[in-house]
Design an enzyme around this catalytic site. Structure first.
Site, PDB file in Angstrom:
ATOM      1  N   ARG A 145      18.358  83.194-154.278  1.00  0.00           N
ATOM      2  CA  ARG A 145      18.978  82.000-154.871  1.00  0.00           C
ATOM      3  C   ARG A 145      20.097  82.364-156.031  1.00  0.00           C
ATOM      4  O   ARG A 145      20.698  81.552-156.321  1.00  0.00           O
ATOM      5  CB  ARG A 145      17.887  81.084-155.605  1.00  0.00           C
ATOM      6  CG  ARG A 145      16.955  81.681-156.363  1.00  0.00           C
ATOM      7  CD  ARG A 145      16.082  80.748-156.990  1.00  0.00           C
ATOM      8  NE  ARG A 145      15.108  81.595-158.029  1.00  0.00           N
ATOM      9  CZ  ARG A 145      14.130  82.364-157.834  1.00  0.00           C
ATOM     10  NH1 ARG A 145      13.944  82.593-156.468  1.00  0.00           N
ATOM     11  NH2 ARG A 145      13.642  82.762-158.508  1.00  0.00           N
ATOM     12  N   TYR A 146      20.120  83.714-156.228  1.00  0.00           N
ATOM     13  CA  TYR A 146      21.174  84.360-157.295  1.00  0.00           C
ATOM     14  C   TYR A 146      22.204  84.925-156.761  1.00  0.00           C
ATOM     15  O   TYR A 146      23.453  84.945-157.430  1.00  0.00           O
ATOM     16  CB  TYR A 146      20.410  85.021-158.395  1.00  0.00           C
ATOM     17  CG  TYR A 146      19.177  84.219-159.091  1.00  0.00           C
ATOM     18  CD1 TYR A 146      19.067  83.067-159.884  1.00  0.00           C
ATOM     19  CD2 TYR A 146      18.028  84.839-159.083  1.00  0.00           C
ATOM     20  CE1 TYR A 146      18.458  82.414-160.488  1.00  0.00           C
ATOM     21  CE2 TYR A 146      16.913  84.303-159.646  1.00  0.00           C
ATOM     22  CZ  TYR A 146      17.120  82.934-160.246  1.00  0.00           C
ATOM     23  OH  TYR A 146      16.088  82.482-161.066  1.00  0.00           O
ATOM     24  N   ILE A 147      22.104  85.378-155.530  1.00  0.00           N
ATOM     25  CA  ILE A 147      23.381  85.946-155.056  1.00  0.00           C
ATOM     26  C   ILE A 147      24.144  85.288-153.961  1.00  0.00           C
ATOM     27  O   ILE A 147      23.529  84.356-153.367  1.00  0.00           O
ATOM     28  CB  ILE A 147      22.948  87.512-154.806  1.00  0.00           C
ATOM     29  CG1 ILE A 147      21.789  87.552-153.572  1.00  0.00           C
ATOM     30  CG2 ILE A 147      22.526  88.100-155.701  1.00  0.00           C
ATOM     31  CD1 ILE A 147      21.454  88.786-153.027  1.00  0.00           C
TER      32      ILE A 147
END
Length: 693
Positions: A145-147
């Site tokens: 979800r962060y990249i």
């Protein structure tokens, strides 16, 4: 009651299991114990065999082994297809890509995420944003979800073309996915691959981007290119045993080590498959075992690898470097096994074969693309010409008086009849229907000169496409050349090719132990600190011992080992050069036999096996044994003192071993005397030199 329950259970079992027929249907039924499953063993064996083969085939074809056509495993192919679906030029959250891929890949989000990170770290098909981990240090990527990710321009140019893709239904039948992607590049050799299936494994090493394109061009020019691996971590590689990537081939890879100061080594490039963490662990482990000597290790790796290895004062940097190669992961050997799926079966290839397949596959795909392009251009020219005639010759005016639809179609067909010979194919009903869909506004604004220019441009493109099809090989060479020019910058070879000499561990290991011996009892080792000290040794050394009864034995250094009572000679034995030392020995053959002198080399030996240096008679005894370096060593000379006896005039004999021929350890030797010997002493150096003069 128990019997009733058992009976009921039996009835149920009889209904559940289909009993195999054992004879004619008219034969009388014989009661058998329904709990005895031996009658069903064959049936169960068949079921397990079938299930296992299905499972093995699934793992090989659908999970672990890449396909020869596009060089992708199924999960990688589905990830790329999903990213192409979502492609709009902007970055997508990896979590979104994973979710979309699950429509095609029925194995959960974790397997998709891991495969996507591995694909991204190869830095070829995916343009990454965010923390995707560090292949140098082994650090993992951030949560999906962060990249973010999107397809690289290279992937968009090389991997996808819906018009040349064979489509299959997805696992649930709701979507379509590619059987294989139409990749126009040797992707499998560029990225490498590794997988373990049931009874089968695959290990393909990565190769250099530019060298692969040069290899494809060479194949198209009827030449045979030589290709060798190139690793993203750099390092130094010895490919002398690569064997073109076939099974049994291997590549030796070393880290790049620089001597920065007198007592400081810096590791700036890693062997393929190793991280800074695993490499440092191997260095510390070797230090703990006493194989190398270091003060401390620092890891300064960030964008580039930098591991600093500090050596103790007085250490030799070159020897320490060789020890790192011998005892740590600074040198590794990587085996190759090119296994790919082709025609629904696993096949073993060489790297050259795989490159040839990729070249021919690209050539075929380019041909199909040109044929599709030619068909589309001809269709465009056909309708543009029809439209020009339909409008300029005012054929559309003739339909005003027609009252029926069929009459309208017939009128247009009749109007076009004088011009049909200008076209390359027949004018169909669909063509006429398409003409009738043209709006009046477009007809009123029709520009004949622009239409003529469009038709001329289409004719030029058709001619160019036909030329490319005629000279397809030349066109394919141009394709690969343009690909290298467009994407080759920054993809030069990273791994230096060199030839390694084998590092002999015994030569570089630090001798930090002491060998002790109890000669009378026959024990020797590094843990007998109260006994006689012999020499310095390492844990890798071998010990040679010769006992008074003529027994020779070689064993690995240990804390305490038995070599035979009354040890006369004990030292470190070099197994790699067993003839580096020459031995001089005087012994008695049996209890009353003659005394002989023996000049010999030990040769190859088996550890912990006893060898007899005498003729093997009971009561044999060694009076003297010594050794010297075969090359340039000083040869011994001894005096044999005889026991007094009646009528014995001569009380001593001299033996100069330089006068004796050097033979193997199994030789008997030369007779010195048949009289009883009191002792044997070494002659002083002056006497040896005088005898030599």
């Amino acid at each position: 009651m128990p019997r009733k329950k058992t009976s009921k259970k039996k009835d149920n079992l009889e209904l559940e299991f289909d009993q195999p027929s054992t004879g004619s249907e008219d034969a009388p039924h014989q009661d058998s114990d329904p709990f005895d499953l031996s009658t069903d063993s064959g049936h169960i064996d068949d079921m397990f065999s079938e299930w296992f083969l299905d499972y093995a085939s699934y793992v090989i074809l659908e999970r672990a082994v890449p396909h020869a056509n596009d060089g992708l495993k199924p999960v990688q192919r589905r990830i790329l297809h999903s990213m192409r679906e979502l492609e709009d030029g902007r970055y997508n959250k990896v979590a979104n890509v994973i979710g979309n891929t699950m429509k095609y890949h029925p194995h959960g989000d974790a397997s998709i995420g891991d495969a996507m990170v591995q694909l991204g770290q190869k830095d070829l098909l995916i343009d990454m944003q965010g923390n995707w981990g560090n292949s140098f240090t082994g650090d993992s990527a951030a949560a999906p979800r962060y990249i973010e990710a999107r397809l690289s321009k290279f992937a968009l140019d090389v991997v996808f073309n819906p018009k040349t893709t064979n489509w299959l239904a997805s696992y649930d039948g709701r979507n379509k996915e590619p059987e294989t992607q139409p990749v126009k590049f040797p992707l499998l050799l560029a990225q490498g691959a590794e997988g373990i299936a049931v009874g089968l494994s695959c290990k393909i090493l990565p190769h250099n981007f530019i060298e692969l394109l040069d290899g494809c061009i060479a194949f198209l020019r009827k030449k045979k290119p030589e290709i060798v691996p190139d690793f993203p971590t750099g390092g130094i590689a010895d490919v002398s045993e690569y064997n073109n990537g076939k099974r049994g081939g291997r590549v030796k890879v070393r880290a790049r080590i620089e001597a920065r100061k007198k007592n400081l080594l810096a590791i700036t490039e890693l062997p393929f498959g190793k991280t800074t963490t695993s490499l440092i662990d191997s260095i510390l482990a070797a230090n703990d075992k006493g194989k190398i000597k270091i003060s401390r290790v620092e890891d300064n790796t960030a964008e580039h690898v930098e591991i600093l290895v500090y050596l103790p004062s007085g250490s030799d940097a070159e020897t320490a470097e060789q020890a790192l190669y011998a005892f740590t992961d600074c040198e590794v050997s990587i085996s190759t096994n090119i296994c790919v799926i082709e025609n629904e079966k696993p096949h073993f290839f060489s790297a050259q074969d795989l490159l040839y397949l990729a070249t021919e596959k690209t050539r075929d795909l380019l041909k199909r693309e040109l044929e599709i392009q030619l068909g589309e251009l001809e269709e465009k020219w056909h309708f543009s010409s029809l439209e020009k005639i339909f409008i300029e010759k005012r054929i559309y005016r003739r339909i005003e008086e027609e009252e029926t639809w069929e009459g309208v179609i017939q009128t247009v067909d009749t109007g076009l009849k004088p011009y049909k010979k200008l076209f390359n194919r027949e004018i169909t009903r669909d063509d006429i229907l398409r003409l009738l869909e043209i709006k009046i506004k477009r007809i009123s604004k029709y520009d004949s000169s622009k239409a003529e220019e469009l038709i001329k441009a289409l004719e030029d493109e058709i001619a160019e496409t036909k030329k490319n099809l005629k000279y397809l090989t030349k066109y394919a060479i141009k394709w690969f050349t343009e690909l290298k020019k467009k994407y080759g910058k920054g993809r030069e070879r990273k791994t230096e090719l060199a030839s390694f000499k084998k590092v002999v561990a015994q030569e570089v290991v630090i001798a930090n132990e002491t060998l002790y011996v109890d000669r009378k009892e026959g024990f020797a080792g590094t843990g007998m600190k109260k006994d006689e000290a012999i020499c310095k040794c390492s844990s890798l050394d071998d010990v040679i011992a010769i006992s008074q009864d003529g027994t020779l034995k070689v064993s690995k250094v240990s804390e305490k080992a038995f070599f035979g009572k009354n040890i006369l000679h004990i030292d470190i034995f070099n197994r790699s050069e067993p003839n580096a030392l020459t031995y001089c020995m005087v012994y008695r053959d049996g209890k009353t036999g003659p005394t002989l002198a023996k000049h010999f080399t030990v040769g190859g030996v088996t550890r912990d096996k006893e060898y007899d240096l005498t003729k093997g008679k009971p009561g044999s005894r060694v009076f003297y044994v010594s050794c010297y370096e075969t090359e340039g060593g000083e040869v011994d000379a001894v005096k044999v003192n005889l026991k007094p006896a009646p009528r014995l005039r001569k009380t001593e004999e001299e033996v100069h071993f330089k006068d004796l021929v050097v033979r193997g350890r199994g030789s008997g030797g030369n007779i010195v005397t048949k009289n009883a010997v009191r002792n044997v002493v070494r002659l002083p150096k002056a006497a040896r030199e005088e005898a030599g003069a």
